[in-house]
Write a protein that holds these residues in place. Structure first.
Motif, PDB file in Angstrom:
ATOM      1  N   LEU A   4      47.482  52.757  13.650  1.00 18.47           N
ATOM      2  CA  LEU A   4      48.183  51.578  13.448  1.00 18.47           C
ATOM      3  C   LEU A   4      48.514  50.874  14.510  1.00 18.47           C
ATOM      4  N   LYS A  50      47.064  56.619  11.056  1.00 18.26           N
ATOM      5  CA  LYS A  50      46.958  56.765   9.477  1.00 18.26           C
ATOM      6  C   LYS A  50      46.700  58.087   9.141  1.00 18.26           C
ATOM      7  N   LEU A  79      49.693  55.527   4.100  1.00 21.34           N
ATOM      8  CA  LEU A  79      48.874  54.441   3.792  1.00 21.34           C
ATOM      9  C   LEU A  79      49.195  53.316   4.310  1.00 21.34           C
ATOM     10  N   ASP A  80      50.497  53.206   4.883  1.00 15.90           N
ATOM     11  CA  ASP A  80      51.274  51.814   5.240  1.00 15.90           C
ATOM     12  C   ASP A  80      51.401  50.784   4.046  1.00 15.90           C
TER      13      ASP A  80
END
Length: 314
Positions: free
Chosen positions: A171, A213, A258-259
């Motif tokens: 990220l 992630k 998974l944001d």
């Protein structure tokens, strides 16, 4: 107390703190941080087999005990029949030490437990094995493990690191430098320490915190934030099946990994029979899906479907 010693009177001084390595080893692998788990008890080395559900969170205790990096993968296989030391998984997770949890006995077993740890890099202090402060192990450093300064990595370096740890893509964070002040990676290296780097002495600086992630995906939905949960372990993608009851709190961990915002709904359905990665729900709530995946498991027809709030416009 057989050693010669100088006797002194009472004094005020800092107390000596000492840490001894676990009587563990990994054998048959490419390095001392990879292979079949063996432990020593009463002067006898034996393979270790688990009595309980063994996952990456438990394997991490083996890596720590050997002063290796992060747990990258673990699996249980069949081997030849021999005497073993049994170990209680829940005890390993609670005490963080394999030795404290060995079962004294003379049982025989054909199973063997294999663990792969990263050699010289790890993320510590994060919520999962894929997040935390970056530390490296370097023989040129006075201490065993040292923190890495903010700005030491660019995006390519972060991608190499996350891939080495068996995690997903990094990220993007402010701590990453456009240039990579210490590590200069091409992006195709298998390990961060294979990258060209500028060696520096000990320095005081903010430590680089990185989040990779989770190696997860949601498939078959209207967007990447909606669908059937799949996870990657040891380079293989499989559906994830819950070992026990799954709820929105556990699904929220998938969405966060998974944001994709917060969890909106989750349900378990029947599908076609296939190999799955089994996962324990309580473990997921405290850590991450990847850290709680169980090794090889028989096929299952269940599938887990999650919808995250981030699916709109994602």
């Amino acid at each position: 107390m057989d050693c010669n010693r100088t006797r002194t009177g009472p004094e005020t001084c800092p107390t000596l703190n000492l840490t001894c390595k676990e009587p563990l080893r990994l054998v048959g692998g490419a390095s001392r941080c990879e292979g079949t788990v063996e432990a020593e008890l009463r002067g006898e080395w034996r393979r270790v087999v688990t009595y309980g559900l063994w996952d990456l969170e438990a394997a991490a205790a083996v890596c720590r005990g050997l002063d290796c990096g992060s747990a990258v993968s673990t699996e249980q296989r069949d081997g030849s029949e021999s005497k073993v030391w049994g170990v209680r998984t829940y005890c390993v997770k609670k005490s963080s030490a394999v030795r404290d949890c060995l079962l004294d006995g003379s049982s025989s077993d054909s199973r063997l437990l294999q663990v792969i740890c990263s050699d010289s890099v790890r993320l510590v202090g994060g919520r999962s094995l894929c997040s935390g402060s970056l530390q490296i192990q370097d023989q040129s450093l006075a201490q065993s493990w040292a923190g890495v300064c903010e700005g030491a990595l660019d995006r390519r370096g972060a991608e190499v690191l996350c891939r080495e740890l068996g995690c997903g893509a990094p990220l993007l964070q402010g701590a990453l430098s456009p240039l990579g002040q210490t590590f200069h990676c091409e992006g195709n290296e298998s390990k961060l320490m294979d990258c060209n780097r500028i060696r520096t002495g000990p320095e005081t600086c903010p430590t680089l915190n990185l989040t990779c992630k989770e190696p997860l995906r949601l498939v078959g939905g209207a967007s990447r934030c909606e669908g059937t949960v799949e996870a990657e372990l040891r380079g293989e993608w499989r559906r994830v099946a819950p070992y026990d009851r799954w709820d929105l709190e556990a699904a929220a961990v998938v969405c966060r990994g998974l944001d994709c915002g917060s969890a909106v709904s989750v349900e378990q359905r029947d599908g076609s029979d296939s190999k799955v990665w089994l996962v324990t729900t309580d473990c997921v709530k405290e850590s991450s899906v990847r850290d709680c995946l169980l090794g090889d498991y028989p096929s299952d027809s269940r599938l887990l479907q999650v919808i995250c709030s981030g699916h709109q416009g994602a």
